[in-house]
Write a protein that holds these residues in place. Structure first.
Motif, PDB file in Angstrom:
ATOM      1  N   GLU A  13      40.473 -40.600 -61.517  1.00  0.00           N
ATOM      2  CA  GLU A  13      39.980 -41.717 -60.722  1.00  0.00           C
ATOM      3  C   GLU A  13      39.538 -42.847 -61.334  1.00  0.00           C
ATOM      4  OE1 GLU A  13      36.050 -39.132 -61.495  1.00  0.00           O
ATOM      5  OE2 GLU A  13      38.187 -38.582 -60.778  1.00  0.00           O
ATOM      6  N   VAL A  14      39.716 -44.050 -60.825  1.00  0.00           N
ATOM      7  CA  VAL A  14      39.151 -45.211 -61.472  1.00  0.00           C
ATOM      8  C   VAL A  14      37.819 -45.372 -61.394  1.00  0.00           C
ATOM      9  CG1 VAL A  14      39.577 -47.805 -61.304  1.00  0.00           C
ATOM     10  CG2 VAL A  14      41.564 -46.161 -60.583  1.00  0.00           C
ATOM     11  N   VAL A  15      37.190 -45.583 -62.692  1.00  0.00           N
ATOM     12  CA  VAL A  15      35.562 -45.916 -62.958  1.00  0.00           C
ATOM     13  C   VAL A  15      35.509 -47.383 -63.603  1.00  0.00           C
ATOM     14  CG1 VAL A  15      35.293 -43.342 -62.656  1.00  0.00           C
ATOM     15  CG2 VAL A  15      35.725 -44.597 -64.973  1.00  0.00           C
ATOM     16  N   GLY A  16      34.497 -47.732 -63.686  1.00  0.00           N
ATOM     17  CA  GLY A  16      34.043 -48.742 -64.606  1.00  0.00           C
ATOM     18  C   GLY A  16      34.046 -48.546 -66.175  1.00  0.00           C
ATOM     19  N   PRO A  17      34.224 -49.303 -66.797  1.00  0.00           N
ATOM     20  CA  PRO A  17      34.772 -48.962 -68.085  1.00  0.00           C
ATOM     21  C   PRO A  17      33.141 -48.221 -68.687  1.00  0.00           C
ATOM     22  CG  PRO A  17      35.008 -51.422 -67.866  1.00  0.00           C
ATOM     23  CD  PRO A  17      34.445 -50.812 -66.522  1.00  0.00           C
ATOM     24  N   GLN A  18      33.383 -47.258 -69.348  1.00  0.00           N
ATOM     25  CA  GLN A  18      32.416 -46.382 -69.643  1.00  0.00           C
ATOM     26  C   GLN A  18      32.645 -45.441 -71.046  1.00  0.00           C
ATOM     27  OE1 GLN A  18      31.834 -42.451 -67.456  1.00  0.00           O
ATOM     28  NE2 GLN A  18      32.742 -43.864 -65.906  1.00  0.00           N
ATOM     29  N   PRO A  19      31.684 -45.091 -71.770  1.00  0.00           N
ATOM     30  CA  PRO A  19      32.056 -44.240 -72.935  1.00  0.00           C
ATOM     31  C   PRO A  19      32.525 -43.020 -72.667  1.00  0.00           C
ATOM     32  CG  PRO A  19      29.818 -44.882 -72.986  1.00  0.00           C
ATOM     33  CD  PRO A  19      30.404 -45.311 -71.755  1.00  0.00           C
ATOM     34  N   LEU A  20      33.404 -42.344 -73.492  1.00  0.00           N
ATOM     35  CA  LEU A  20      34.010 -40.914 -73.334  1.00  0.00           C
ATOM     36  C   LEU A  20      33.233 -40.258 -74.778  1.00  0.00           C
ATOM     37  CD1 LEU A  20      35.415 -38.317 -72.067  1.00  0.00           C
ATOM     38  CD2 LEU A  20      37.551 -39.421 -73.316  1.00  0.00           C
ATOM     39  N   PHE A  21      32.334 -39.557 -74.534  1.00  0.00           N
ATOM     40  CA  PHE A  21      31.703 -38.878 -75.594  1.00  0.00           C
ATOM     41  C   PHE A  21      32.561 -37.610 -76.138  1.00  0.00           C
ATOM     42  CE2 PHE A  21      28.175 -41.453 -73.583  1.00  0.00           C
ATOM     43  CZ  PHE A  21      27.773 -42.010 -74.873  1.00  0.00           C
ATOM     44  N   LEU A  22      33.076 -37.514 -77.412  1.00  0.00           N
ATOM     45  CA  LEU A  22      33.369 -36.576 -77.805  1.00  0.00           C
ATOM     46  C   LEU A  22      32.460 -35.899 -78.690  1.00  0.00           C
ATOM     47  CD1 LEU A  22      36.827 -38.172 -79.086  1.00  0.00           C
ATOM     48  CD2 LEU A  22      36.201 -37.059 -76.918  1.00  0.00           C
ATOM     49  N   ASP A  23      31.639 -34.704 -78.174  1.00  0.00           N
ATOM     50  CA  ASP A  23      30.660 -34.142 -78.762  1.00  0.00           C
ATOM     51  C   ASP A  23      31.028 -33.166 -79.745  1.00  0.00           C
ATOM     52  OD1 ASP A  23      28.046 -32.790 -79.145  1.00  0.00           O
ATOM     53  OD2 ASP A  23      27.667 -32.780 -77.205  1.00  0.00           O
ATOM     54  N   PHE A  24      30.597 -33.250 -81.114  1.00  0.00           N
ATOM     55  CA  PHE A  24      30.722 -32.459 -82.110  1.00  0.00           C
ATOM     56  C   PHE A  24      29.842 -31.545 -82.404  1.00  0.00           C
ATOM     57  CE2 PHE A  24      34.384 -35.146 -82.719  1.00  0.00           C
ATOM     58  CZ  PHE A  24      35.396 -34.647 -83.388  1.00  0.00           C
ATOM     59  N   VAL A  74      32.500 -41.005 -81.017  1.00  0.00           N
ATOM     60  CA  VAL A  74      32.203 -39.537 -81.555  1.00  0.00           C
ATOM     61  C   VAL A  74      30.623 -39.464 -81.425  1.00  0.00           C
ATOM     62  CG1 VAL A  74      32.181 -38.290 -83.512  1.00  0.00           C
ATOM     63  CG2 VAL A  74      34.471 -39.556 -82.722  1.00  0.00           C
ATOM     64  N   ALA A  75      30.303 -38.261 -80.871  1.00  0.00           N
ATOM     65  CA  ALA A  75      28.837 -37.848 -80.691  1.00  0.00           C
ATOM     66  C   ALA A  75      28.593 -36.714 -81.430  1.00  0.00           C
ATOM     67  CB  ALA A  75      28.486 -37.593 -79.495  1.00  0.00           C
ATOM     68  N   ASN A  76      27.237 -36.772 -82.060  1.00  0.00           N
ATOM     69  CA  ASN A  76      26.586 -35.682 -82.802  1.00  0.00           C
ATOM     70  C   ASN A  76      27.544 -34.900 -84.100  1.00  0.00           C
ATOM     71  OD1 ASN A  76      24.545 -35.787 -80.962  1.00  0.00           O
ATOM     72  ND2 ASN A  76      25.588 -34.523 -79.553  1.00  0.00           N
ATOM     73  N   ALA A  77      28.231 -35.804 -84.610  1.00  0.00           N
ATOM     74  CA  ALA A  77      28.853 -35.249 -85.618  1.00  0.00           C
ATOM     75  C   ALA A  77      28.076 -35.150 -87.014  1.00  0.00           C
ATOM     76  CB  ALA A  77      30.135 -36.195 -86.166  1.00  0.00           C
ATOM     77  N   ASN A  78      28.076 -34.006 -87.659  1.00  0.00           N
ATOM     78  CA  ASN A  78      27.331 -33.798 -89.063  1.00  0.00           C
ATOM     79  C   ASN A  78      28.012 -34.615 -89.867  1.00  0.00           C
ATOM     80  OD1 ASN A  78      29.583 -32.526 -90.247  1.00  0.00           O
ATOM     81  ND2 ASN A  78      28.654 -30.460 -89.472  1.00  0.00           N
ATOM     82  N   SER A  79      27.269 -34.951 -91.194  1.00  0.00           N
ATOM     83  CA  SER A  79      27.604 -35.610 -92.206  1.00  0.00           C
ATOM     84  C   SER A  79      29.088 -35.189 -92.812  1.00  0.00           C
ATOM     85  CB  SER A  79      26.560 -35.660 -93.400  1.00  0.00           C
ATOM     86  OG  SER A  79      26.536 -34.485 -94.059  1.00  0.00           O
TER      87      SER A  79
END
Length: 193
Positions: free
Chosen positions: A34-45, A78-83
């Protein structure tokens, strides 16, 4: 929207190009049509101990390129990536001359420690900083305010800079009437280099 890499892979070690391609296919399946407004897609690590450069190239960076090529409303971050994962992201970003937004993300969807991984050329960096500063811009407003200091004679240069940043997935593009506007992908102001 959030995609947990731990759920995609069911393993805290993400390694190999083939596994990265499998993860890419799984991530594509989970993105709604479905079409939504522009938004982040969080790739949770979160929970991921290691992710190799080959895995990240075939999953994260391929997903980003795929979504930008089809002008998706979703912009991967990218979310929650360690070092260790962050270091591997940096290796791929520099090797591909690419850039991606990283952050920490709470279960409530609050972002912090927002950074760019990779490099922008000086003109792109300036334009990116202006988008962050003003929160919403268009090429005309940037031309009016900064055309003289940047020695640009038309809005075309600003259009090109903004479109380039949007195609790289680090700012969001949307339309109001017949005009294109741009906003930061994430709203925290403290972006690192």
């Amino acid at each position: 929207m959030r995609i947990s890499l731990m759920q995609v892979s069911d393993n805290p070690v993400l390694a190999g190009a083939v596994n990265g391609k499998i993860a890419f296919a799984e991530m594509i399946k989970s993105i709604p049509d479905e079409v939504v407004g522009p938004q982040p897609l969080f790739l949770d690590f979160g929970g991921i101990a290691v992710a190799t450069a080959s895995y990240l190239r075939e999953s994260v960076f391929t997903l980003k390129a795929y979504l930008r090529a089809k002008s998706s409303s979703y912009y991967p971050a990218v979310a929650n990536a360690n070092s260790d994962v962050w270091d591997e992201l940096s290796v791929i970003a520099h090797a591909k001359n690419d850039v991606i937004v990283t952050c920490e993300l709470t279960d409530e969807g609050i972002t912090s420690n927002v950074e760019l991984v990779g490099n922008l050329d000086p003109k792109q960096r300036l334009t990116f900083e202006l988008v962050l500063k003003f929160d919403e811009v268009d090429a005309n407003s940037l031309m009016e305010q900064f055309g003289e200091s940047e020695k640009t004679k038309s809005t075309t240069a600003w259009n090109n800079r903004l479109a380039s940043l949007a195609s790289r997935g680090i700012i969001r593009e949307y339309t109001k009437g017949r005009s294109k506007y741009y906003r930061p992908l994430l709203t925290e102001r403290a972006y690192g280099n």
